[in-house]
Design a protein around this motif. Structure first.
Motif, PDB file in Angstrom:
ATOM      1  N   ASN A 196      62.954  -7.733 -19.744  1.00 32.33           N
ATOM      2  CA  ASN A 196      63.479  -7.834 -18.585  1.00 32.33           C
ATOM      3  C   ASN A 196      63.000  -8.943 -17.770  1.00 32.33           C
ATOM      4  O   ASN A 196      62.224  -9.604 -18.081  1.00 32.33           O
ATOM      5  CB  ASN A 196      63.818  -6.399 -17.932  1.00 32.33           C
ATOM      6  N   GLU A 197      63.812  -9.068 -16.415  1.00 32.56           N
ATOM      7  CA  GLU A 197      63.212 -10.125 -15.581  1.00 32.56           C
ATOM      8  C   GLU A 197      61.699 -10.177 -15.299  1.00 32.56           C
ATOM      9  O   GLU A 197      61.294 -11.222 -15.122  1.00 32.56           O
ATOM     10  CB  GLU A 197      64.178 -10.378 -14.435  1.00 32.56           C
ATOM     11  N   HIS A 198      61.185  -8.987 -14.851  1.00 35.02           N
ATOM     12  CA  HIS A 198      59.935  -8.542 -14.548  1.00 35.02           C
ATOM     13  C   HIS A 198      58.860  -9.138 -15.317  1.00 35.02           C
ATOM     14  O   HIS A 198      57.868  -9.874 -15.368  1.00 35.02           O
ATOM     15  CB  HIS A 198      59.910  -7.412 -13.774  1.00 35.02           C
ATOM     16  N   GLU A 199      59.388  -8.678 -16.757  1.00 35.86           N
ATOM     17  CA  GLU A 199      58.258  -8.836 -17.834  1.00 35.86           C
ATOM     18  C   GLU A 199      58.402 -10.407 -18.282  1.00 35.86           C
ATOM     19  O   GLU A 199      57.497 -10.836 -18.620  1.00 35.86           O
ATOM     20  CB  GLU A 199      58.789  -7.969 -19.309  1.00 35.86           C
ATOM     21  N   MET A 200      59.428 -11.150 -18.267  1.00 34.94           N
ATOM     22  CA  MET A 200      59.814 -12.579 -18.327  1.00 34.94           C
ATOM     23  C   MET A 200      58.783 -13.284 -17.440  1.00 34.94           C
ATOM     24  O   MET A 200      57.849 -14.090 -17.726  1.00 34.94           O
ATOM     25  CB  MET A 200      61.151 -13.016 -18.175  1.00 34.94           C
ATOM     26  N   ALA A 201      58.868 -12.792 -16.200  1.00 35.91           N
ATOM     27  CA  ALA A 201      58.061 -13.669 -15.232  1.00 35.91           C
ATOM     28  C   ALA A 201      56.424 -13.498 -15.444  1.00 35.91           C
ATOM     29  O   ALA A 201      55.737 -14.345 -15.397  1.00 35.91           O
ATOM     30  CB  ALA A 201      58.343 -13.012 -13.768  1.00 35.91           C
ATOM     31  N   GLN A 202      56.094 -12.192 -15.908  1.00 36.10           N
ATOM     32  CA  GLN A 202      54.518 -12.170 -16.076  1.00 36.10           C
ATOM     33  C   GLN A 202      54.259 -12.712 -17.530  1.00 36.10           C
ATOM     34  O   GLN A 202      53.235 -13.194 -17.628  1.00 36.10           O
ATOM     35  CB  GLN A 202      54.535 -10.523 -16.260  1.00 36.10           C
ATOM     36  N   LEU A 203      54.965 -12.632 -18.463  1.00 35.86           N
ATOM     37  CA  LEU A 203      54.819 -13.379 -19.726  1.00 35.86           C
ATOM     38  C   LEU A 203      54.528 -14.652 -19.811  1.00 35.86           C
ATOM     39  O   LEU A 203      53.576 -15.250 -20.163  1.00 35.86           O
ATOM     40  CB  LEU A 203      56.037 -12.910 -20.816  1.00 35.86           C
ATOM     41  N   LEU A 204      55.520 -15.490 -18.694  1.00 32.37           N
ATOM     42  CA  LEU A 204      55.415 -16.758 -18.461  1.00 32.37           C
ATOM     43  C   LEU A 204      54.676 -17.346 -17.420  1.00 32.37           C
ATOM     44  O   LEU A 204      54.434 -18.567 -17.090  1.00 32.37           O
ATOM     45  CB  LEU A 204      57.035 -17.465 -18.859  1.00 32.37           C
ATOM     46  N   ASN A 205      53.875 -16.330 -16.839  1.00 28.65           N
ATOM     47  CA  ASN A 205      53.259 -16.673 -15.433  1.00 28.65           C
ATOM     48  C   ASN A 205      53.981 -17.577 -14.447  1.00 28.65           C
ATOM     49  O   ASN A 205      53.707 -18.319 -13.976  1.00 28.65           O
ATOM     50  CB  ASN A 205      52.164 -17.498 -15.850  1.00 28.65           C
ATOM     51  N   ILE A 206      55.212 -16.892 -14.246  1.00 30.50           N
ATOM     52  CA  ILE A 206      56.321 -17.464 -13.386  1.00 30.50           C
ATOM     53  C   ILE A 206      56.350 -16.443 -12.184  1.00 30.50           C
ATOM     54  O   ILE A 206      56.608 -15.344 -12.415  1.00 30.50           O
ATOM     55  CB  ILE A 206      57.601 -17.852 -13.961  1.00 30.50           C
ATOM     56  N   ALA A 207      56.335 -17.147 -10.770  1.00 31.35           N
ATOM     57  CA  ALA A 207      56.406 -16.409  -9.794  1.00 31.35           C
ATOM     58  C   ALA A 207      57.874 -15.573  -9.773  1.00 31.35           C
ATOM     59  O   ALA A 207      58.970 -16.545 -10.014  1.00 31.35           O
ATOM     60  CB  ALA A 207      56.200 -17.123  -8.711  1.00 31.35           C
ATOM     61  N   GLU A 208      57.925 -14.285  -9.252  1.00 33.35           N
ATOM     62  CA  GLU A 208      59.369 -13.773  -8.979  1.00 33.35           C
ATOM     63  C   GLU A 208      59.693 -14.412  -7.747  1.00 33.35           C
ATOM     64  O   GLU A 208      59.148 -14.740  -6.689  1.00 33.35           O
ATOM     65  CB  GLU A 208      59.057 -12.263  -8.900  1.00 33.35           C
ATOM     66  N   PRO A 209      61.108 -14.507  -7.713  1.00 34.35           N
ATOM     67  CA  PRO A 209      61.710 -14.921  -6.409  1.00 34.35           C
ATOM     68  C   PRO A 209      61.530 -14.153  -5.343  1.00 34.35           C
ATOM     69  O   PRO A 209      61.769 -12.717  -5.475  1.00 34.35           O
ATOM     70  CB  PRO A 209      63.329 -15.003  -6.705  1.00 34.35           C
ATOM     71  N   GLY A 210      61.200 -14.484  -4.040  1.00 39.43           N
ATOM     72  CA  GLY A 210      60.917 -13.688  -2.942  1.00 39.43           C
ATOM     73  C   GLY A 210      62.047 -13.008  -2.372  1.00 39.43           C
ATOM     74  O   GLY A 210      61.959 -11.945  -1.753  1.00 39.43           O
ATOM     75  N   ASN A 211      63.089 -13.559  -2.625  1.00 34.87           N
ATOM     76  CA  ASN A 211      64.487 -13.111  -2.075  1.00 34.87           C
ATOM     77  C   ASN A 211      65.129 -12.000  -3.024  1.00 34.87           C
ATOM     78  O   ASN A 211      66.297 -11.798  -2.849  1.00 34.87           O
ATOM     79  CB  ASN A 211      65.503 -14.204  -1.565  1.00 34.87           C
ATOM     80  N   GLY A 212      64.648 -11.939  -4.321  1.00 36.89           N
ATOM     81  CA  GLY A 212      65.097 -11.174  -5.417  1.00 36.89           C
ATOM     82  C   GLY A 212      66.323 -11.769  -5.943  1.00 36.89           C
ATOM     83  O   GLY A 212      67.045 -11.155  -6.738  1.00 36.89           O
ATOM     84  N   ASP A 213      66.738 -12.965  -5.857  1.00 38.44           N
ATOM     85  CA  ASP A 213      67.923 -13.962  -6.314  1.00 38.44           C
ATOM     86  C   ASP A 213      67.399 -14.554  -7.982  1.00 38.44           C
ATOM     87  O   ASP A 213      66.860 -15.610  -7.792  1.00 38.44           O
ATOM     88  CB  ASP A 213      68.109 -15.064  -5.311  1.00 38.44           C
ATOM     89  N   TRP A 214      67.396 -13.653  -8.603  1.00 39.08           N
ATOM     90  CA  TRP A 214      66.817 -14.180 -10.045  1.00 39.08           C
ATOM     91  C   TRP A 214      67.911 -15.217 -10.673  1.00 39.08           C
ATOM     92  O   TRP A 214      67.522 -16.101 -11.253  1.00 39.08           O
ATOM     93  CB  TRP A 214      66.876 -12.930 -11.093  1.00 39.08           C
ATOM     94  N   LEU A 215      69.135 -15.168 -10.213  1.00 44.41           N
ATOM     95  CA  LEU A 215      70.065 -16.140 -10.712  1.00 44.41           C
ATOM     96  C   LEU A 215      69.894 -17.395 -10.156  1.00 44.41           C
ATOM     97  O   LEU A 215      70.322 -18.441 -10.858  1.00 44.41           O
ATOM     98  CB  LEU A 215      71.568 -15.706 -10.537  1.00 44.41           C
ATOM     99  N   GLY A 216      69.204 -17.351  -8.953  1.00 42.93           N
ATOM    100  CA  GLY A 216      69.012 -18.675  -8.396  1.00 42.93           C
ATOM    101  C   GLY A 216      67.978 -19.350  -8.852  1.00 42.93           C
ATOM    102  O   GLY A 216      67.380 -20.421  -8.338  1.00 42.93           O
ATOM    103  N   MET A 217      66.859 -18.909 -10.058  1.00 44.20           N
ATOM    104  CA  MET A 217      65.985 -19.541 -10.341  1.00 44.20           C
ATOM    105  C   MET A 217      66.389 -20.658 -11.238  1.00 44.20           C
ATOM    106  O   MET A 217      67.405 -20.645 -11.788  1.00 44.20           O
ATOM    107  CB  MET A 217      65.176 -18.346 -11.065  1.00 44.20           C
ATOM    108  N   ASP A 218      65.184 -21.379 -11.503  1.00 46.40           N
ATOM    109  CA  ASP A 218      65.520 -22.626 -12.506  1.00 46.40           C
ATOM    110  C   ASP A 218      65.558 -22.026 -13.988  1.00 46.40           C
ATOM    111  O   ASP A 218      64.457 -22.230 -14.642  1.00 46.40           O
ATOM    112  CB  ASP A 218      64.328 -23.717 -12.268  1.00 46.40           C
TER     113      ASP A 218
END
Length: 321
Positions: A196-218
């Protein structure tokens, strides 16, 4: 509604091996969660079939895939209960190991706000050994896709991935229960990752979006990072925002099917089971994920995990109405 994903339901015919967990879920609802040392009244006890791998197997089989389940149950009454429910779903459980002791269980308390506490006891799931897997090699290698999660011993998961990968069988790994310390060998032998999105961020050491807009990430950057981590193909689920599919540094967005959710328990496993069914039937990863969004959404319209999974006909009829 996009009709194309649902039309794929008529073409599911693949063969799947799933190695992993089967649990009896003991669930009680309460007005609030108890404090340490406190006893409170709860509602009726519900005992439901679960375990991530068992759920995934049931979901895929209900869609029409041929599914062989590999794992272990104990010598208690839950063993017959778990196997019976999987058989009812159309899963072949003839190769499941029977061991002395308790089957896998979870004890779940859920309050009126939907908050919960979960205690997992591996039981027989912890006895799925590499020797057992090696003894099942001939049957395992008859499938075109292998499904794995991490509720079994990690050495066994890795050995199974290697066996099937070396034989040209596509390996789909669900990093759940999540760990960011995946063994290098398991990464090498797994073809597709589901997180899921939270696991992806932790796995790749990528900061989660502060506004919760996951679709707006690169997501092009995320795809490159996933590739560098070791996965050319991956699916990242985004809850109500659907999912992102990564294929060789390219990304595709899959919309979530819109429904009025009743209970999201087991929806992630329904998604995984559908990915397995799609890939085993020759669908692309993107098409498999698109179909999975509908199957997982259907599962949220009823209570429980396996108890809420639909057949192809039921799911198609639901979204056509």
């Amino acid at each position: 509604m996009n009709a194309k994903p649902l039309s794929l339901l008529d073409s599911i015919s693949g063969s799947i091996s799933i190695v992993g967990s089967m649990n009896a879920d003991y669930t009680v609802t309460t007005e609030r969660l108890p404090k340490p040392g406190e006893t409170i009244n709860g509602g009726p006890l519900r005992i439901l079939p679960g375990g991530k791998s068992g759920n995934q197997a049931a979901a895929a089989a209900r869609l029409g895939a041929k599914v062989n389940m590999f794992g272990a149950v104990g010598s208690d009454d839950n063993a017959d209960f778990l196997l019976g429910k999987l058989n009812d779903a159309g899963v072949d459980t003839s190769h499941v190991l029977h061991v002395e002791g308790a089957s896998g269980t979870t004890v779940i308390t859920v309050d009126d706000n939907g908050e919960n506490t979960i205690v997992y006891s591996a039981g027989s799931n912890g006895k799925v050994s590499t020797d057992y897997i090696n003894a099942q090699k001939d049957v395992l290698l008859q499938s075109s896709v292998l499904g794995l999660c991490l509720e079994s011993p990690i050495d066994t998961v890795t050995a199974t991935a290697k066996m099937c990968h070396d034989a040209g069988i596509k390996v789909l790994l669900n990093d759940s229960p999540f760990t960011d310390k995946l063994p290098d060998d398991l990464i090498e032998y797994s073809d597709v990752l589901l997180v899921n999105e939270h696991e992806m961020a932790q796995l790749l050491n990528i900061a989660e979006p502060g506004n919760g807009d996951w679709l707006g990430m690169d997501w092009n950057y995320i795809a490159r990072s996933m590739h560098e981590f070791g996965f050319k193909e991956a699916v990242v689920t985004l809850g109500g925002d659907g999912a992102m599919v990564i294929e060789n540094d390219r990304t595709y967005h899959v919309n979530a099917a819109k429904i009025d959710a009743v209970d999201t328990t087991g929806c992630g496993d329904a998604f995984m089971g559908t990915l397995l069914a799609g890939l085993s039937s020759g669908f692309s990863l993107n098409d498999s994920a698109s179909l999975a969004s509908y199957v997982a959404a259907y599962a949220a319209t009823d209570y429980g995990a396996q108890a809420s999974y639909g057949t192809s006909d039921q799911i198609e009829a639901f979204f056509k109405d």
